[in-house]
Design an enzyme around this catalytic site. Structure first.
Site, PDB file in Angstrom:
ATOM      1  N   TYR A 158       0.845  -1.205   0.000  1.00 61.35           N
ATOM      2  CA  TYR A 158       0.000   0.000   0.000  1.00 61.35           C
ATOM      3  C   TYR A 158       0.884   1.260   0.000  1.00 61.35           C
ATOM      4  O   TYR A 158       0.497   2.305  -0.505  1.00 61.35           O
ATOM      5  CB  TYR A 158      -0.954  -0.030   1.202  1.00 61.35           C
ATOM      6  CG  TYR A 158      -2.200   0.793   0.998  1.00 61.35           C
ATOM      7  CD1 TYR A 158      -3.069   0.538  -0.061  1.00 61.35           C
ATOM      8  CD2 TYR A 158      -2.521   1.838   1.864  1.00 61.35           C
ATOM      9  CE1 TYR A 158      -4.213   1.291  -0.243  1.00 61.35           C
ATOM     10  CE2 TYR A 158      -3.666   2.593   1.686  1.00 61.35           C
ATOM     11  CZ  TYR A 158      -4.508   2.312   0.639  1.00 61.35           C
ATOM     12  OH  TYR A 158      -5.644   3.068   0.463  1.00 61.35           O
ATOM     13  N   LYS A 165      -3.358   8.317   2.952  1.00 68.35           N
ATOM     14  CA  LYS A 165      -4.568   8.092   3.759  1.00 68.35           C
ATOM     15  C   LYS A 165      -4.379   8.608   5.188  1.00 68.35           C
ATOM     16  O   LYS A 165      -5.330   9.103   5.803  1.00 68.35           O
ATOM     17  CB  LYS A 165      -4.942   6.604   3.771  1.00 68.35           C
ATOM     18  CG  LYS A 165      -5.418   6.049   2.436  1.00 68.35           C
ATOM     19  CD  LYS A 165      -6.613   6.788   1.862  1.00 68.35           C
ATOM     20  CE  LYS A 165      -7.208   6.072   0.670  1.00 68.35           C
ATOM     21  NZ  LYS A 165      -8.181   6.909  -0.068  1.00 68.35           N
TER      22      LYS A 165
HETATM   23  N1  LIG Z   1     -11.341  -0.495  -3.263  1.00 72.52           N
HETATM   24  C1  LIG Z   1     -10.849  -0.611  -2.039  1.00 72.52           C
HETATM   25  O1  LIG Z   1     -10.445  -1.695  -1.587  1.00 72.52           O
HETATM   26  C2  LIG Z   1     -10.824   0.599  -1.146  1.00 72.52           C
HETATM   27  C3  LIG Z   1     -10.707   0.412   0.247  1.00 72.52           C
HETATM   28  C4  LIG Z   1     -10.681   1.533   1.069  1.00 72.52           C
HETATM   29  C5  LIG Z   1     -10.749   2.811   0.509  1.00 72.52           C
HETATM   30  N2  LIG Z   1     -10.850   2.950  -0.854  1.00 72.52           N
HETATM   31  C6  LIG Z   1     -10.915   4.312  -1.395  1.00 72.52           C
HETATM   32  O2  LIG Z   1     -12.148   4.499  -2.056  1.00 72.52           O
HETATM   33  C7  LIG Z   1     -11.996   5.569  -2.981  1.00 72.52           C
HETATM   34  C8  LIG Z   1     -12.596   5.159  -4.318  1.00 72.52           C
HETATM   35  O3  LIG Z   1     -11.782   4.140  -4.923  1.00 72.52           O
HETATM   36  P1  LIG Z   1     -12.380   2.838  -5.595  1.00 72.52           P
HETATM   37  O4  LIG Z   1     -11.741   1.683  -4.935  1.00 72.52           O
HETATM   38  O5  LIG Z   1     -13.856   2.919  -5.668  1.00 72.52           O
HETATM   39  O6  LIG Z   1     -11.732   2.877  -7.055  1.00 72.52           O
HETATM   40  P2  LIG Z   1     -12.190   3.588  -8.430  1.00 72.52           P
HETATM   41  O7  LIG Z   1     -11.053   3.387  -9.355  1.00 72.52           O
HETATM   42  O8  LIG Z   1     -13.519   3.100  -8.860  1.00 72.52           O
HETATM   43  O9  LIG Z   1     -12.325   5.104  -8.005  1.00 72.52           O
HETATM   44  C9  LIG Z   1     -11.219   5.984  -7.931  1.00 72.52           C
HETATM   45  C10 LIG Z   1     -11.669   7.258  -8.591  1.00 72.52           C
HETATM   46  O10 LIG Z   1     -10.668   8.264  -8.469  1.00 72.52           O
HETATM   47  C11 LIG Z   1     -10.782   9.064  -9.619  1.00 72.52           C
HETATM   48  N3  LIG Z   1      -9.595   9.884  -9.807  1.00 72.52           N
HETATM   49  C12 LIG Z   1      -8.296   9.481  -9.923  1.00 72.52           C
HETATM   50  N4  LIG Z   1      -7.505  10.559 -10.138  1.00 72.52           N
HETATM   51  C13 LIG Z   1      -8.317  11.653 -10.110  1.00 72.52           C
HETATM   52  C14 LIG Z   1      -8.103  13.040 -10.281  1.00 72.52           C
HETATM   53  N5  LIG Z   1      -6.873  13.555 -10.520  1.00 72.52           N
HETATM   54  N6  LIG Z   1      -9.167  13.888 -10.201  1.00 72.52           N
HETATM   55  C15 LIG Z   1     -10.415  13.410  -9.982  1.00 72.52           C
HETATM   56  N7  LIG Z   1     -10.691  12.096  -9.838  1.00 72.52           N
HETATM   57  C16 LIG Z   1      -9.646  11.234  -9.905  1.00 72.52           C
HETATM   58  C17 LIG Z   1     -10.957   8.042 -10.733  1.00 72.52           C
HETATM   59  O11 LIG Z   1     -11.481   8.637 -11.900  1.00 72.52           O
HETATM   60  C18 LIG Z   1     -11.946   7.076 -10.086  1.00 72.52           C
HETATM   61  O12 LIG Z   1     -13.263   7.457 -10.392  1.00 72.52           O
HETATM   62  C19 LIG Z   1     -10.499   5.890  -3.019  1.00 72.52           C
HETATM   63  O13 LIG Z   1     -10.244   6.991  -2.154  1.00 72.52           O
HETATM   64  C20 LIG Z   1      -9.884   4.638  -2.455  1.00 72.52           C
HETATM   65  O14 LIG Z   1      -8.609   4.846  -1.905  1.00 72.52           O
HETATM   66  C21 LIG Z   1     -10.903   1.879  -1.679  1.00 72.52           C
END
Ligand SMILES: NC(=O)c1ccc[n+]([C@@H]2O[C@H](COP(=O)([O-])OP(=O)(O)OC[C@H]3O[C@@H](n4cnc5c(N)ncnc54)[C@H](O)[C@@H]3O)[C@@H](O)[C@H]2O)c1
Length: 258
Positions: A158, A165
């Site tokens: 990570y 984070k």
């Molecule tokens: N998937 C997991 O296991 C998990 C766990 C905990 C937290 N998260 C967090 O959840 C959030 C959403 O991620 P996800 O897993 O749904 O993946 P995802 O890829 O579906 O979403 C990530 C989003 O970030 C956007 N993005 C990236 N760079 C950007 C920029 N410069 N400007 C605007 N938007 C931008 C992308 O277009 C995408 O829509 C993130 O903050 C991620 O760290 C995810």
């Protein structure tokens, strides 16, 4: 039943049907919120096409590009919200980015550029968007961001995203302290691992999910809908006394010592 009727909600971070933001948008919509959604603009317009067709059933009144590294786009987004909605009630910050090369191997090899980019997109952007939302949240509001356990404990691969984070979670507390007197609450949801576009860039994500399935009290990882339900709660009056908190939606994984 959560009631978000009459609330204007901006949801950032939908990329496709696996996105956590998509799970959140669906739940906010089902509770009656009026939605605005953003997509990340790219040369070929792939995200725009995908997001427009995906969100159509939710009838969003605003669909706009947002790249948080482009200040002009962010200004234009919030100008449109002010002109069309007059006020904003809910901001969902559900985006993050780090280069694939930064999400495996030794953390100490991260470049200054990779470190800065990850922190800028994944952490600073919450401050940026909250600052833009503040003057529009004239009746109070709720801001929700997404974080992960890798921001408080070391999770293999990570790496720099863990640092982003950790900073994001501290942003939640500083923003909550500043915005609380205006009736604006700021909270984070720490989600268990879910397979998405972003998480697939993290080395060994499937191993992480299998580990959670083995160790977590609920013996499974969580769904986008479960995260969406918690987001809807945090955006509703039912959570009116909660701000500055990180709520774990992770099947109980974080309580386990072994
Ligand atoms: N998937 C997991 O296991 C998990 C766990 C905990 C937290 N998260 C967090 O959840 C959030 C959403 O991620 P996800 O897993 O749904 O993946 P995802 O890829 O579906 O979403 C990530 C989003 O970030 C956007 N993005 C990236 N760079 C950007 C920029 N410069 N400007 C605007 N938007 C931008 C992308 O277009 C995408 O829509 C993130 O903050 C991620 O760290 C995810």
């Amino acid at each position: 039943m959560l009631d978000l009727n009459g609330k204007n909600a901006l949801v950032t971070g939908i990329a496709n049907e696996r996105s956590i933001a998509w799970g959140i948008a669906q739940q906010l919509h089902s509770c009656g919120a009026n939605l605005g959604v953003t997509y990340l603009p790219d040369d070929k317009g792939r995200f725009e096409k995908k997001v427009r067709s995906l969100v159509e059933p939710l009838n969003p009144s605003i669909i706009m590009p947002c790249n948080v590294q482009d200040d002009a786009l962010v200004t234009s987004l919030f100008d449109t919200i002010r002109d069309q909605w007059g006020k904003l009630d809910i901001l969902i910050h559900c985006l993050a980015f780090a280069g694939k090369e930064e999400l495996s191997g030794d953390f100490s090899t991260v470049s200054r550029e990779g470190f800065t980019r990850a922190l800028d997109i994944s952490s600073y952007s919450l401050v940026q968007l909250s600052g833009a939302a503040k003057p529009l949240m004239t009746s109070g509001g709720s801001i929700v961001t997404l974080t992960y356990l890798g921001g408080v404990r070391v999770v293999p691969n990570y790496n720099v995203m863990g640092i982003a984070k950790a900073a994001l979670e501290m942003n939640v507390r500083y923003l909550a302290a500043e915005l609380g007197p205006l009736g604006i609450r700021v909270n984070g949801i720490s989600s268990g691992p879910i397979r998405t576009l972003a998480s697939s860039a993290v080395g060994g994500i499937l191993d992480m999910i299998h580990h959670v399935e083995e160790i977590a009290p609920l013996k499974r990882t969580v769904t986008q809908t479960e995260v969406g339900n918690t987001a809807a709660f945090l955006c509703s009056d039912l959570s009116s006394g909660i701000t500055g908190q990180i709520i774990y939606v992770d099947s109980g994984y974080c309580i386990m010592g072994m």
